[in-house]
Scaffold this motif. Structure first.
Motif, PDB file in Angstrom:
ATOM      1  N   UNK A  19       0.406  -1.490  -0.031  1.00 38.62           N
ATOM      2  CA  UNK A  19      -0.027   0.106  -0.084  1.00 38.62           C
ATOM      3  C   UNK A  19       0.619   1.691  -0.270  1.00 38.62           C
ATOM      4  N   UNK A  20       1.972   1.110  -0.970  1.00 36.22           N
ATOM      5  CA  UNK A  20       2.465   2.693  -0.901  1.00 36.22           C
ATOM      6  C   UNK A  20       3.423   2.938   0.000  1.00 36.22           C
ATOM      7  N   UNK A  21       3.806   2.232   1.461  1.00 32.32           N
ATOM      8  CA  UNK A  21       4.636   2.319   2.361  1.00 32.32           C
ATOM      9  C   UNK A  21       5.625   0.741   2.999  1.00 32.32           C
ATOM     10  N   UNK A  22       6.746   1.250   3.275  1.00 37.68           N
ATOM     11  CA  UNK A  22       7.588  -0.222   3.638  1.00 37.68           C
ATOM     12  C   UNK A  22       7.682   0.226   5.204  1.00 37.68           C
ATOM     13  N   UNK A  23       8.411  -1.147   5.502  1.00 40.61           N
ATOM     14  CA  UNK A  23       8.866  -1.547   6.575  1.00 40.61           C
ATOM     15  C   UNK A  23       9.870  -2.234   6.879  1.00 40.61           C
ATOM     16  N   UNK A  24      10.715  -2.352   7.708  1.00 35.53           N
ATOM     17  CA  UNK A  24      11.865  -3.354   8.166  1.00 35.53           C
ATOM     18  C   UNK A  24      11.248  -4.711   9.517  1.00 35.53           C
ATOM     19  N   UNK A  25      11.052  -5.404   9.026  1.00 32.95           N
ATOM     20  CA  UNK A  25      10.164  -6.019  10.831  1.00 32.95           C
ATOM     21  C   UNK A  25      11.352  -7.380  11.015  1.00 32.95           C
ATOM     22  N   UNK A  26      11.853  -7.772  12.051  1.00 32.80           N
ATOM     23  CA  UNK A  26      12.410  -8.588  12.215  1.00 32.80           C
ATOM     24  C   UNK A  26      11.779 -10.349  12.429  1.00 32.80           C
ATOM     25  N   UNK A  27      11.535 -11.221  12.042  1.00 35.09           N
ATOM     26  CA  UNK A  27      10.499 -11.835  11.896  1.00 35.09           C
ATOM     27  C   UNK A  27      11.500 -13.078  12.442  1.00 35.09           C
ATOM     28  N   UNK A  28      10.451 -13.457  13.153  1.00 34.55           N
ATOM     29  CA  UNK A  28      11.255 -14.891  14.267  1.00 34.55           C
ATOM     30  C   UNK A  28      10.576 -16.357  13.755  1.00 34.55           C
ATOM     31  N   UNK A  29      11.403 -16.893  13.654  1.00 33.92           N
ATOM     32  CA  UNK A  29      10.499 -18.138  12.404  1.00 33.92           C
ATOM     33  C   UNK A  29      12.597 -19.555  12.763  1.00 33.92           C
ATOM     34  N   UNK A  30      11.135 -20.308  12.856  1.00 40.91           N
ATOM     35  CA  UNK A  30      12.253 -21.754  13.643  1.00 40.91           C
ATOM     36  C   UNK A  30      13.316 -21.885  12.711  1.00 40.91           C
ATOM     37  N   UNK A  31      14.275 -22.524  12.245  1.00 42.11           N
ATOM     38  CA  UNK A  31      15.679 -22.845  11.647  1.00 42.11           C
ATOM     39  C   UNK A  31      14.646 -23.295  10.826  1.00 42.11           C
ATOM     40  N   UNK A  32      15.234 -24.620  11.013  1.00 42.16           N
ATOM     41  CA  UNK A  32      14.704 -25.587  10.127  1.00 42.16           C
ATOM     42  C   UNK A  32      13.146 -25.420   9.377  1.00 42.16           C
ATOM     43  N   UNK A  33      12.557 -24.050   9.245  1.00 41.60           N
ATOM     44  CA  UNK A  33      11.347 -22.988   8.564  1.00 41.60           C
ATOM     45  C   UNK A  33      12.359 -22.002   7.146  1.00 41.60           C
ATOM     46  N   UNK A  34      13.755 -22.603   7.337  1.00 39.10           N
ATOM     47  CA  UNK A  34      14.811 -21.794   6.333  1.00 39.10           C
ATOM     48  C   UNK A  34      14.684 -22.030   5.447  1.00 39.10           C
ATOM     49  N   UNK A  35      14.593 -21.759   3.855  1.00 38.07           N
ATOM     50  CA  UNK A  35      14.708 -22.403   2.775  1.00 38.07           C
ATOM     51  C   UNK A  35      15.164 -21.825   1.791  1.00 38.07           C
ATOM     52  N   UNK A  36      16.097 -22.467   1.275  1.00 38.31           N
ATOM     53  CA  UNK A  36      16.667 -20.836   0.190  1.00 38.31           C
ATOM     54  C   UNK A  36      17.599 -20.272   1.158  1.00 38.31           C
ATOM     55  N   UNK A  37      19.146 -19.661  -0.330  1.00 36.38           N
ATOM     56  CA  UNK A  37      19.841 -18.895   0.002  1.00 36.38           C
ATOM     57  C   UNK A  37      18.955 -17.518   0.546  1.00 36.38           C
ATOM     58  N   UNK A  38      18.755 -16.803   1.733  1.00 33.96           N
ATOM     59  CA  UNK A  38      18.353 -15.343   2.094  1.00 33.96           C
ATOM     60  C   UNK A  38      19.431 -14.779   2.676  1.00 33.96           C
ATOM     61  N   UNK A  39      19.438 -14.011   1.019  1.00 33.45           N
ATOM     62  CA  UNK A  39      20.965 -13.136   1.529  1.00 33.45           C
ATOM     63  C   UNK A  39      20.215 -11.502   1.204  1.00 33.45           C
ATOM     64  N   UNK A  40      20.376 -10.195   1.548  1.00 37.16           N
ATOM     65  CA  UNK A  40      20.381  -9.534   1.203  1.00 37.16           C
ATOM     66  C   UNK A  40      20.119  -8.556   0.317  1.00 37.16           C
ATOM     67  N   UNK A  41      18.288  -8.805  -0.147  1.00 39.78           N
ATOM     68  CA  UNK A  41      17.880  -8.409  -0.922  1.00 39.78           C
ATOM     69  C   UNK A  41      16.728  -9.624  -1.752  1.00 39.78           C
ATOM     70  N   UNK A  42      17.233 -10.697  -1.337  1.00 38.05           N
ATOM     71  CA  UNK A  42      15.983 -11.778  -1.926  1.00 38.05           C
ATOM     72  C   UNK A  42      15.308 -12.111  -1.256  1.00 38.05           C
ATOM     73  N   UNK A  43      13.979 -11.813  -2.650  1.00 37.81           N
ATOM     74  CA  UNK A  43      12.599 -11.614  -2.224  1.00 37.81           C
ATOM     75  C   UNK A  43      12.371 -13.297  -1.555  1.00 37.81           C
TER      76      UNK A  43
END
Length: 116
Positions: free
Chosen positions: A51-75
């Motif tokens: 909606x035209x706004x952007x925010x930086x959020x810190x999201x907690x996630x279990x390590x097992x829920x992280x998939x793929x290379x998550x480098x800065x700028x990755x969608x």
């Protein structure tokens, strides 16, 4: 504890800070774990634009829920994102805010590569 589901379908989400272990106690350096599975909890900083706004959020996630290379700028896609209001008192000061937790953070770059 009240949890509020967050609709991410109309948002653009990308990594602002790669995953790092979530610290449970800053004094001792204790790493947080998921109460249900025992998995190490991670935090991922994401840029959430909608909606035209952007925010930086810190999201907690279990390590097992992280998939793929998550480098800065990755969608990324955030699965099962919820917001939780919190409140505490520290040194006589009342503090409050909103924390975010997801079941999974998935790189969309990896998903597109598989589809191609």
């Amino acid at each position: 504890m009240r949890q509020i589901p967050v609709d991410t379908s109309a948002a653009a989400v990308m990594v602002a800070q790669p995953p790092q272990p979530k610290i449970r106690d800053r004094r001792t350096g204790e790493i947080a774990t998921d109460a249900e599975t025992g998995a190490t909890m991670m935090t991922v900083g994401v840029m959430f634009a909608a909606n035209g706004d952007a925010e930086i959020l810190t999201v907690a996630v279990p390590e097992t829920g992280i998939s793929g290379e998550l480098e800065m700028g990755t969608p990324v896609a955030l699965t099962g994102l919820v917001a939780r209001p919190w409140e505490n008192t520290f040194n006589g000061q009342a503090r409050h805010g909103i924390s975010f937790r997801a079941v999974a953070v998935t790189s969309l770059v990896a998903a597109k590569a598989k589809a191609a």
